[in-house]
Scaffold this motif. Structure first.
Motif, PDB file in Angstrom:
ATOM      1  N   ALA A 206     -45.474 -35.041  -5.272  1.00 52.54           N
ATOM      2  CA  ALA A 206     -44.794 -33.906  -5.910  1.00 52.54           C
ATOM      3  C   ALA A 206     -45.108 -32.597  -5.204  1.00 52.54           C
ATOM      4  O   ALA A 206     -46.254 -32.299  -4.892  1.00 52.54           O
ATOM      5  N   TYR A 207     -44.033 -31.856  -4.911  1.00 56.28           N
ATOM      6  CA  TYR A 207     -44.064 -30.521  -4.303  1.00 56.28           C
ATOM      7  C   TYR A 207     -44.467 -30.532  -2.822  1.00 56.28           C
ATOM      8  O   TYR A 207     -44.688 -29.474  -2.240  1.00 56.28           O
ATOM      9  N   LEU A 208     -44.495 -31.696  -2.204  1.00 55.43           N
ATOM     10  CA  LEU A 208     -44.602 -31.779  -0.751  1.00 55.43           C
ATOM     11  C   LEU A 208     -43.184 -31.793  -0.174  1.00 55.43           C
ATOM     12  O   LEU A 208     -42.221 -32.124  -0.866  1.00 55.43           O
ATOM     13  N   PRO A 209     -43.009 -31.440   1.104  1.00 59.05           N
ATOM     14  CA  PRO A 209     -41.656 -31.374   1.681  1.00 59.05           C
ATOM     15  C   PRO A 209     -41.037 -32.746   1.842  1.00 59.05           C
ATOM     16  O   PRO A 209     -41.705 -33.707   2.234  1.00 59.05           O
ATOM     17  N   ALA A 210     -39.762 -32.839   1.560  1.00 55.46           N
ATOM     18  CA  ALA A 210     -39.006 -34.072   1.754  1.00 55.46           C
ATOM     19  C   ALA A 210     -37.956 -33.905   2.852  1.00 55.46           C
ATOM     20  O   ALA A 210     -37.817 -34.752   3.731  1.00 55.46           O
ATOM     21  N   GLN A 211     -37.212 -32.792   2.808  1.00 52.87           N
ATOM     22  CA  GLN A 211     -36.178 -32.554   3.812  1.00 52.87           C
ATOM     23  C   GLN A 211     -35.886 -31.064   3.901  1.00 52.87           C
ATOM     24  O   GLN A 211     -36.007 -30.334   2.921  1.00 52.87           O
ATOM     25  N   VAL A 212     -35.505 -30.635   5.103  1.00 52.54           N
ATOM     26  CA  VAL A 212     -35.138 -29.241   5.332  1.00 52.54           C
ATOM     27  C   VAL A 212     -33.858 -29.190   6.157  1.00 52.54           C
ATOM     28  O   VAL A 212     -33.763 -29.860   7.192  1.00 52.54           O
ATOM     29  N   TYR A 213     -32.896 -28.427   5.683  1.00 45.99           N
ATOM     30  CA  TYR A 213     -31.735 -28.054   6.495  1.00 45.99           C
ATOM     31  C   TYR A 213     -31.943 -26.609   6.904  1.00 45.99           C
ATOM     32  O   TYR A 213     -32.171 -25.737   6.061  1.00 45.99           O
ATOM     33  N   MET A 214     -31.845 -26.325   8.203  1.00 45.43           N
ATOM     34  CA  MET A 214     -32.107 -24.982   8.719  1.00 45.43           C
ATOM     35  C   MET A 214     -30.934 -24.517   9.581  1.00 45.43           C
ATOM     36  O   MET A 214     -30.572 -25.179  10.552  1.00 45.43           O
ATOM     37  N   LEU A 215     -30.323 -23.396   9.188  1.00 49.18           N
ATOM     38  CA  LEU A 215     -29.306 -22.736  10.011  1.00 49.18           C
ATOM     39  C   LEU A 215     -30.002 -21.620  10.769  1.00 49.18           C
ATOM     40  O   LEU A 215     -30.473 -20.644  10.170  1.00 49.18           O
ATOM     41  N   LYS A 216     -30.094 -21.769  12.081  1.00 45.64           N
ATOM     42  CA  LYS A 216     -30.850 -20.819  12.881  1.00 45.64           C
ATOM     43  C   LYS A 216     -30.006 -19.575  13.174  1.00 45.64           C
ATOM     44  O   LYS A 216     -28.803 -19.537  12.916  1.00 45.64           O
ATOM     45  N   ALA A 217     -30.668 -18.574  13.728  1.00 42.52           N
ATOM     46  CA  ALA A 217     -29.988 -17.298  13.973  1.00 42.52           C
ATOM     47  C   ALA A 217     -28.859 -17.438  14.983  1.00 42.52           C
ATOM     48  O   ALA A 217     -27.914 -16.649  14.982  1.00 42.52           O
ATOM     49  N   ASN A 218     -28.935 -18.434  15.874  1.00 41.87           N
ATOM     50  CA  ASN A 218     -27.881 -18.635  16.867  1.00 41.87           C
ATOM     51  C   ASN A 218     -26.842 -19.657  16.409  1.00 41.87           C
ATOM     52  O   ASN A 218     -26.028 -20.118  17.207  1.00 41.87           O
ATOM     53  N   ASP A 219     -26.885 -20.040  15.110  1.00 44.83           N
ATOM     54  CA  ASP A 219     -25.948 -20.965  14.473  1.00 44.83           C
ATOM     55  C   ASP A 219     -26.178 -22.423  14.826  1.00 44.83           C
ATOM     56  O   ASP A 219     -25.419 -23.288  14.382  1.00 44.83           O
ATOM     57  N   ASP A 220     -27.194 -22.739  15.638  1.00 43.45           N
ATOM     58  CA  ASP A 220     -27.607 -24.130  15.762  1.00 43.45           C
ATOM     59  C   ASP A 220     -28.186 -24.575  14.421  1.00 43.45           C
ATOM     60  O   ASP A 220     -28.633 -23.751  13.613  1.00 43.45           O
ATOM     61  N   THR A 221     -28.180 -25.876  14.187  1.00 38.37           N
ATOM     62  CA  THR A 221     -28.770 -26.393  12.944  1.00 38.37           C
ATOM     63  C   THR A 221     -29.855 -27.409  13.261  1.00 38.37           C
ATOM     64  O   THR A 221     -29.829 -28.077  14.307  1.00 38.37           O
ATOM     65  N   GLU A 222     -30.804 -27.500  12.350  1.00 37.43           N
ATOM     66  CA  GLU A 222     -31.856 -28.509  12.427  1.00 37.43           C
ATOM     67  C   GLU A 222     -32.011 -29.142  11.052  1.00 37.43           C
ATOM     68  O   GLU A 222     -32.017 -28.432  10.035  1.00 37.43           O
ATOM     69  N   VAL A 223     -32.115 -30.463  11.035  1.00 37.01           N
ATOM     70  CA  VAL A 223     -32.396 -31.189   9.797  1.00 37.01           C
ATOM     71  C   VAL A 223     -33.702 -31.942   9.995  1.00 37.01           C
ATOM     72  O   VAL A 223     -33.810 -32.798  10.877  1.00 37.01           O
ATOM     73  N   TRP A 224     -34.695 -31.579   9.191  1.00 34.36           N
ATOM     74  CA  TRP A 224     -36.018 -32.198   9.242  1.00 34.36           C
ATOM     75  C   TRP A 224     -36.182 -33.119   8.034  1.00 34.36           C
ATOM     76  O   TRP A 224     -35.879 -32.726   6.906  1.00 34.36           O
ATOM     77  N   LYS A 225     -36.666 -34.339   8.283  1.00 37.07           N
ATOM     78  CA  LYS A 225     -36.961 -35.262   7.191  1.00 37.07           C
ATOM     79  C   LYS A 225     -38.435 -35.656   7.280  1.00 37.07           C
ATOM     80  O   LYS A 225     -38.923 -36.015   8.354  1.00 37.07           O
ATOM     81  N   PHE A 226     -39.123 -35.563   6.140  1.00 36.46           N
ATOM     82  CA  PHE A 226     -40.551 -35.872   6.075  1.00 36.46           C
ATOM     83  C   PHE A 226     -40.741 -37.087   5.171  1.00 36.46           C
ATOM     84  O   PHE A 226     -40.289 -37.084   4.019  1.00 36.46           O
ATOM     85  N   SER A 227     -41.416 -38.117   5.680  1.00 37.31           N
ATOM     86  CA  SER A 227     -41.587 -39.343   4.907  1.00 37.31           C
ATOM     87  C   SER A 227     -43.036 -39.817   4.992  1.00 37.31           C
ATOM     88  O   SER A 227     -43.788 -39.444   5.888  1.00 37.31           O
ATOM     89  N   ASN A 228     -43.401 -40.658   4.022  1.00 38.28           N
ATOM     90  CA  ASN A 228     -44.754 -41.232   3.939  1.00 38.28           C
ATOM     91  C   ASN A 228     -45.845 -40.162   4.024  1.00 38.28           C
ATOM     92  O   ASN A 228     -46.766 -40.257   4.847  1.00 38.28           O
ATOM     93  N   PRO A 229     -45.768 -39.125   3.175  1.00 37.99           N
ATOM     94  CA  PRO A 229     -46.795 -38.087   3.238  1.00 37.99           C
ATOM     95  C   PRO A 229     -48.148 -38.599   2.754  1.00 37.99           C
ATOM     96  O   PRO A 229     -48.235 -39.390   1.819  1.00 37.99           O
ATOM     97  N   MET A 230     -49.204 -38.121   3.411  1.00 38.20           N
ATOM     98  CA  MET A 230     -50.578 -38.431   3.016  1.00 38.20           C
ATOM     99  C   MET A 230     -51.354 -37.121   2.979  1.00 38.20           C
ATOM    100  O   MET A 230     -51.262 -36.326   3.925  1.00 38.20           O
TER     101      MET A 230
END
Length: 283
Positions: A206-230
């Motif tokens: 609970a309250y750890l990161p699962a996923q992030v969608y990021m629209l950068k200043a130059n309009d590129d995008t990044e999607v980060w997925k975090f799994s199996n947190p310890m």
């Protein structure tokens, strides 16, 4: 080095290691007056989740998670997928490796080590290691990575960012985050952060990161997925975050210019980020 929070320690290192440009209108050598904190909106649901997030982050000593990253170029619409692991430890230690999933030679990779004093950026294709010295803590130093790793307060998050609760479901809490200040706007326009929720299936994360969608200043995008947190893995020490020299033929180490320091100023509504302000990374 800046991005959107302790839960994004991987982003803070991997996505924002470029040297930021000064805010629009800043005069070199001229002190920037401190910005007045905007009045944060009260939202009982959002405030409750932020308080729980703050409590969780204050209790975490170290965090390890598997990472998936997809970068998409805004012009070509070409996407590149990476995978790897990140390990972070308070107050300001982190190590991350990302491998290009399509590369069969194991030469197209990125690695990042933060030993508390500097970040070392490894580029497998270019055969370079770039050393980026961290600003020393003190008045005028603005480093979100250090702030969040040390445990940033929910109140400070609301003052720093325009943050809203997008929705919740049985497994996740979705937050919309936009930067209020000039330096942050040089890095990203919009984040959608999904945290693991406190429900029965995800309570341990609970309250750890699962996923992030990021629209950068130059309009590129990044999607980060975090799994199996310890969290709070026994035996993790500062020695696990030390610079590793690569002595293979063709590799070279370079030192980046010192990062600029100074206050974060609000940008007027509708104010544009300078075209050269965001650092584009080679694809």
């Amino acid at each position: 080095m800046r991005a959107a929070g302790f839960t994004l320690a991987a982003l803070l290192i991997a996505g924002s290691v470029g040297v930021a440009q000064p805010p629009a209108g800043a005069v070199p050598g001229q002190p920037v007056p401190p910005a007045q904190a905007p009045v944060a909106k009260a939202d009982p649901q959002l405030d409750g989740h932020l308080a729980a997030w703050e409590k969780k982050m204050a209790s975490v000593v170290n965090l390890r998670t598997e990472v998936g990253l997809t970068r998409t170029d805004s012009v070509s619409q070409r996407s590149t997928a990476y995978s790897g692991q990140v390990l972070c430890m308070k107050p300001n230690f982190a190590v991350l490796r990302l491998n290009n999933n399509a590369d069969k030679t194991s030469t197209d990779y990125e690695a990042y080590i933060c030993n508390g004093k500097a970040v070392y950026v490894y580029n497998g294709l270019a055969k370079t290691v770039t050393e980026i010295e961290l600003p020393k803590a003190g008045p005028g130093v603005d480093n979100l990575m250090l702030d969040f790793l040390a445990g940033m307060k929910a109140k400070d998050v609301k003052e720093r960012f325009d943050i809203n609760l997008f929705k919740t479901d049985e497994n996740y809490i979705y937050l919309d985050i936009k930067p209020r200040f000039g330096k942050d706007q040089l890095e990203f326009k919009h984040l959608r952060l999904a945290l693991y929720g406190p429900g029965p299936a995800t309570v341990r994360a609970a309250y750890l990161p699962a996923q992030v969608y990021m629209l950068k200043a130059n309009d590129d995008t990044e999607v980060w997925k975090f799994s199996n947190p310890m969290v709070d893995i026994p035996g993790v020490k500062p020695e696990h975050f030390q610079y590793v020299e690569i002595k293979d033929k063709g590799w070279q180490t370079v030192k980046a210019p010192p990062q600029p320091v100074g206050g974060n100023r609000p940008v007027p509504a509708g104010g544009a980020v300078p075209a050269g302000g965001a650092v584009r990374r080679d694809k």
